[in-house]
Write an enzyme that holds these catalytic residues in place. Structure first.
Site, mmCIF file in Angstrom:
data_model
loop_
_atom_site.group_PDB
_atom_site.id
_atom_site.type_symbol
_atom_site.label_atom_id
_atom_site.label_comp_id
_atom_site.label_asym_id
_atom_site.label_seq_id
_atom_site.Cartn_x
_atom_site.Cartn_y
_atom_site.Cartn_z
ATOM 1 N N GLU A 259 0.894 -1.195 -0.045
ATOM 2 C CA GLU A 259 0.025 0.106 -0.149
ATOM 3 C C GLU A 259 0.786 1.420 -0.135
ATOM 4 O O GLU A 259 0.275 2.309 0.319
ATOM 5 C CB GLU A 259 -0.845 0.037 1.224
ATOM 6 N N CYS B 219 -3.654 -2.986 4.489
ATOM 7 C CA CYS B 219 -2.848 -4.051 4.840
ATOM 8 C C CYS B 219 -3.170 -5.252 4.213
ATOM 9 O O CYS B 219 -2.725 -6.305 4.578
ATOM 10 C CB CYS B 219 -2.830 -3.992 6.441
ATOM 11 N N HIS C 4 -3.489 -10.140 11.863
ATOM 12 C CA HIS C 4 -2.828 -8.918 11.214
ATOM 13 C C HIS C 4 -2.478 -8.002 12.639
ATOM 14 O O HIS C 4 -3.574 -7.911 13.457
ATOM 15 C CB HIS C 4 -3.878 -7.903 10.394
HETATM 16 N N1 ACO Z 1 0.453 2.667 30.597
HETATM 17 C C1 ACO Z 1 -0.211 1.722 30.085
HETATM 18 N N2 ACO Z 1 -1.098 1.893 29.137
HETATM 19 C C2 ACO Z 1 -1.443 3.123 28.567
HETATM 20 C C3 ACO Z 1 -0.961 4.036 29.145
HETATM 21 C C4 ACO Z 1 0.355 3.997 30.059
HETATM 22 N N3 ACO Z 1 0.949 5.005 30.541
HETATM 23 N N4 ACO Z 1 -1.243 5.180 28.682
HETATM 24 C C5 ACO Z 1 -2.212 4.841 27.631
HETATM 25 N N5 ACO Z 1 -2.300 3.472 27.908
HETATM 26 C C6 ACO Z 1 -3.277 2.686 27.035
HETATM 27 C C7 ACO Z 1 -4.525 2.995 26.946
HETATM 28 O O1 ACO Z 1 -5.331 2.739 27.956
HETATM 29 C C8 ACO Z 1 -4.815 2.056 25.560
HETATM 30 O O2 ACO Z 1 -5.044 0.830 25.881
HETATM 31 P P1 ACO Z 1 -6.727 0.184 25.764
HETATM 32 O O3 ACO Z 1 -7.035 0.153 24.458
HETATM 33 O O4 ACO Z 1 -6.428 -1.306 26.372
HETATM 34 O O5 ACO Z 1 -7.447 1.177 26.629
HETATM 35 C C9 ACO Z 1 -3.781 2.249 24.924
HETATM 36 O O6 ACO Z 1 -2.661 2.425 25.903
HETATM 37 C C10 ACO Z 1 -3.768 3.541 23.493
HETATM 38 O O7 ACO Z 1 -3.965 4.390 24.264
HETATM 39 P P2 ACO Z 1 -5.286 5.426 23.561
HETATM 40 O O8 ACO Z 1 -5.099 6.778 24.582
HETATM 41 O O9 ACO Z 1 -6.568 4.765 23.586
HETATM 42 O O10 ACO Z 1 -5.135 5.595 21.991
HETATM 43 P P3 ACO Z 1 -4.215 6.749 21.439
HETATM 44 O O11 ACO Z 1 -4.702 7.878 21.344
HETATM 45 O O12 ACO Z 1 -2.848 6.558 21.770
HETATM 46 O O13 ACO Z 1 -3.967 5.820 19.880
HETATM 47 C C11 ACO Z 1 -4.259 4.345 18.217
HETATM 48 C C12 ACO Z 1 -3.942 4.689 19.610
HETATM 49 C C13 ACO Z 1 -5.655 4.687 17.883
HETATM 50 C C14 ACO Z 1 -4.104 2.693 17.903
HETATM 51 C C15 ACO Z 1 -3.146 5.130 17.407
HETATM 52 O O14 ACO Z 1 -2.052 4.384 17.437
HETATM 53 C C16 ACO Z 1 -3.581 4.697 15.845
HETATM 54 O O15 ACO Z 1 -4.364 5.549 15.074
HETATM 55 N N6 ACO Z 1 -2.812 3.956 15.254
HETATM 56 C C17 ACO Z 1 -3.019 3.790 13.689
HETATM 57 C C18 ACO Z 1 -4.432 3.122 13.268
HETATM 58 C C19 ACO Z 1 -4.170 1.626 13.477
HETATM 59 O O16 ACO Z 1 -3.131 0.954 13.687
HETATM 60 N N7 ACO Z 1 -5.389 0.883 13.413
HETATM 61 C C20 ACO Z 1 -5.658 -0.578 13.543
HETATM 62 C C21 ACO Z 1 -6.172 -1.416 12.471
HETATM 63 S S1 ACO Z 1 -6.177 -0.320 10.895
HETATM 64 C C22 ACO Z 1 -4.348 -0.747 10.447
HETATM 65 O O17 ACO Z 1 -3.749 -1.711 10.367
HETATM 66 C C23 ACO Z 1 -3.599 0.532 10.110
#
Ligand code: ACO
Length: 448
Positions: free
Chosen positions: A82, A116, A246
């Site tokens: 991609e 992906c 994935h």
């Molecule tokens: N210690 C431990 N855990 C923590 C801490 C900490 N200090 N701070 C945050 N967390 C946890 C949160 O609780 C959350 O876990 P949970 O989901 O079990 O509750 C996790 O860390 C992520 O934190 P969030 O605030 O929920 O999310 P964030 O704003 O950081 O974004 C996301 C995460 C959405 C995955 C982002 O990285 C993203 O957009 N990634 C790209 C999209 C993606 O990969 N999508 C998946 C499918 S599509 C694809 O493959 C591209």
């Protein structure tokens, strides 16, 4: 044709990487957010001399050499990616250079792309070709190659980069149970790349997580239905030794397996014991929609799934946790991790695979393993993959240097008339690398 599937496999990932713990501190994120919250250890990235073309040249060249496959014996070559470089010229055409010397230009196939999922589309095409009337007796070759980079923000730590090559043919040690295959496809804007001036996607992170889990549920439901129609008994997580997902980041994989346990509970499967039933009972009346929003269900099902996760999923998580999201290559890097970790105990076992590409496309399919015969044996595949050696010889970069590289690449994306620094000091011998792009946007590579 018997046992059509994966005969051989190789992986290449860039030697440059950044530790998630260091990135976390650099980004000012709370401690543990990337390592525990996302479940990631380390992230690989392309330096200015590497890209999806160089990585795919490297991995195809390496696979043919290491398994001593005559390039004339490839009849179909498909690429899943991609990462957009030449919007109309396929990456596959680049790989034809490797076949030039042998005089083999009779090779079907082009690139497949949908986030992906492209690698899975390419793989299914090759497997279908070998199983079809059009098959000419030669091998198929599938290449998954991607560099995942995100704009500054919460998605940035979920990048990664790698290329994987898989040789396809009959009598394979990793064969497809083609009857058990279920897809879920729909129109959603969860992750897409509408800005052609930028390599970065537009991503709705939360939506993409929910879409992924909904697609997983739908595929699993239909996978179970098909299995049950054919075999005459219920399918549950007890019927496969490994589940490979994935892996955009490890936390989603943990949630995915927990979701399969919840599905088994809702279907009243014997895979869920009394203790687990009791823990999940409070969630038995949730609607589908509510079940994706419930944090309590997420926690309870992860707790119930923990023990089996360690057995059935954890062995697949090595490379995805160390390299990060490799987009099309992620699922197959997870499969490679199982092969690497468990190659001497896989004979007769089943692996269920789940492929997801935003937008969205997804398929669940089943693989059956046998030890195979040299060079196409599980033990030889594990030794060619050489995962430990490749991971250990990596070079850890400071977050500042990683970000500097991303800035340079932003500038270089879609640019013409430039030379790279040609610094190959970190690259292993045999690696292809980008030397320059001329005034007609034509790219030039060399081999170390
Ligand atoms: N210690 C431990 N855990 C923590 C801490 C900490 N200090 N701070 C945050 N967390 C946890 C949160 O609780 C959350 O876990 P949970 O989901 O079990 O509750 C996790 O860390 C992520 O934190 P969030 O605030 O929920 O999310 P964030 O704003 O950081 O974004 C996301 C995460 C959405 C995955 C982002 O990285 C993203 O957009 N990634 C790209 C999209 C993606 O990969 N999508 C998946 C499918 S599509 C694809 O493959 C591209």
């Amino acid at each position: 044709r018997k046992d059509v599937g994966i005969l051989a496999m190789d992986i290449y990932f860039p030697p440059s990487c950044v530790q998630q713990e260091a990135l976390e501190a650099h980004d000012g994120a709370s401690k543990g957010k990337y390592t525990i919250g996302l479940g990631q250890d380390c992230m690989a990235f392309c330096s200015e001399v590497e890209d999806v073309i160089s990585m795919s040249l490297t991995v195809v060249n390496s696979l043919l050499k290491k398994y001593k496959v005559d390039p004339k014996l490839i009849g179909r070559l498909e690429v899943g990616s991609e990462t957009v470089i030449d919007k109309s010229k396929s990456i596959k055409t680049w790989l034809m250079q490797i076949f030039e010397e042998s005089g083999n230009t009779d090779i079907e196939g082009v690139d497949s792309s949908n986030a992906c999922y492209g690698g899975t589309a390419a793989l299914l095409n090759c497997v279908n070709w070998v199983e079809s009337n059009s098959w000419d007796g030669r091998y198929g070759l599938v290449v998954c190659t991607d560099s995942a980079v995100y704009a500054e923000g919460p998605a940035r730590p979920t990048g990664g980069a790698a290329a994987i090559a898989m040789l396809i043919g009959p009598n394979a040690p990793i064969s497809f149970e083609s009857k058990y295959r279920a897809s879920h496809m729909a129109h959603v804007y969860d992750f897409y790349k509408p800005d052609l001036a930028s390599e970065y996607p537009v991503v709705d992170g939360k939506l993409s997580q929910t879409c992924y889990l909904m697609a997983l549920d739908s595929c699993y439901r239909q996978f179970c239905n098909k299995y049950e129609k054919i075999v005459g008994k219920q399918f549950s997580i007890s019927d496969a030794e490994y589940f490979v997902f994935h892996s955009p980041y490890n936390k989603l994989v943990q949630k995915s397996f927990a979701r399969l346990c919840y599905n088994d509970f809702m279907r009243n499967c014997s895979s869920i014991d009394d203790d687990a039933k009791e823990k999940l009972q409070p969630f038995s009346n949730l609607t589908g929609e509510e079940s994706y929003q419930s944090r309590d269900l997420e926690k309870a099902s992860q707790q119930v799934a923990k023990h089996l996760y360690d057995i059935k999923v954890q062995p697949s998580t090595l490379l995805p946790k160390q390299i990060g999201n490799m987009y099309t290559a992620s699922l197959y890097a997870a499969l490679a991790s199982v092969l690497y970790n468990k190659h001497d105990s896989l004979d007769g076992q089943r692996i269920v695979m789940f492929s997801y590409g935003s937008g969205l496309t997804s398929t669940m399919f089943s693989l059956r393993l046998n030890n195979g015969q040299h060079p196409f044996s599980l033990s030889n595949i594990a030794s060619v993959l050489g995962v430990t050696e490749k991971l250990q010889s990596r070079h850890e970069t400071l977050p500042e240097k990683f970000i500097e590289t991303l800035k340079l690449m932003e500038h270089r994306y879609g640019a013409k008339d430039f030379e790279t620094n040609k610094d190959t000091s970190l690259l292993p011998p045999g690696t292809f690398y980008l030397t320059h792009v001329d005034s007609m946007y034509r790219r030039f590579y060399d081999q170390k």
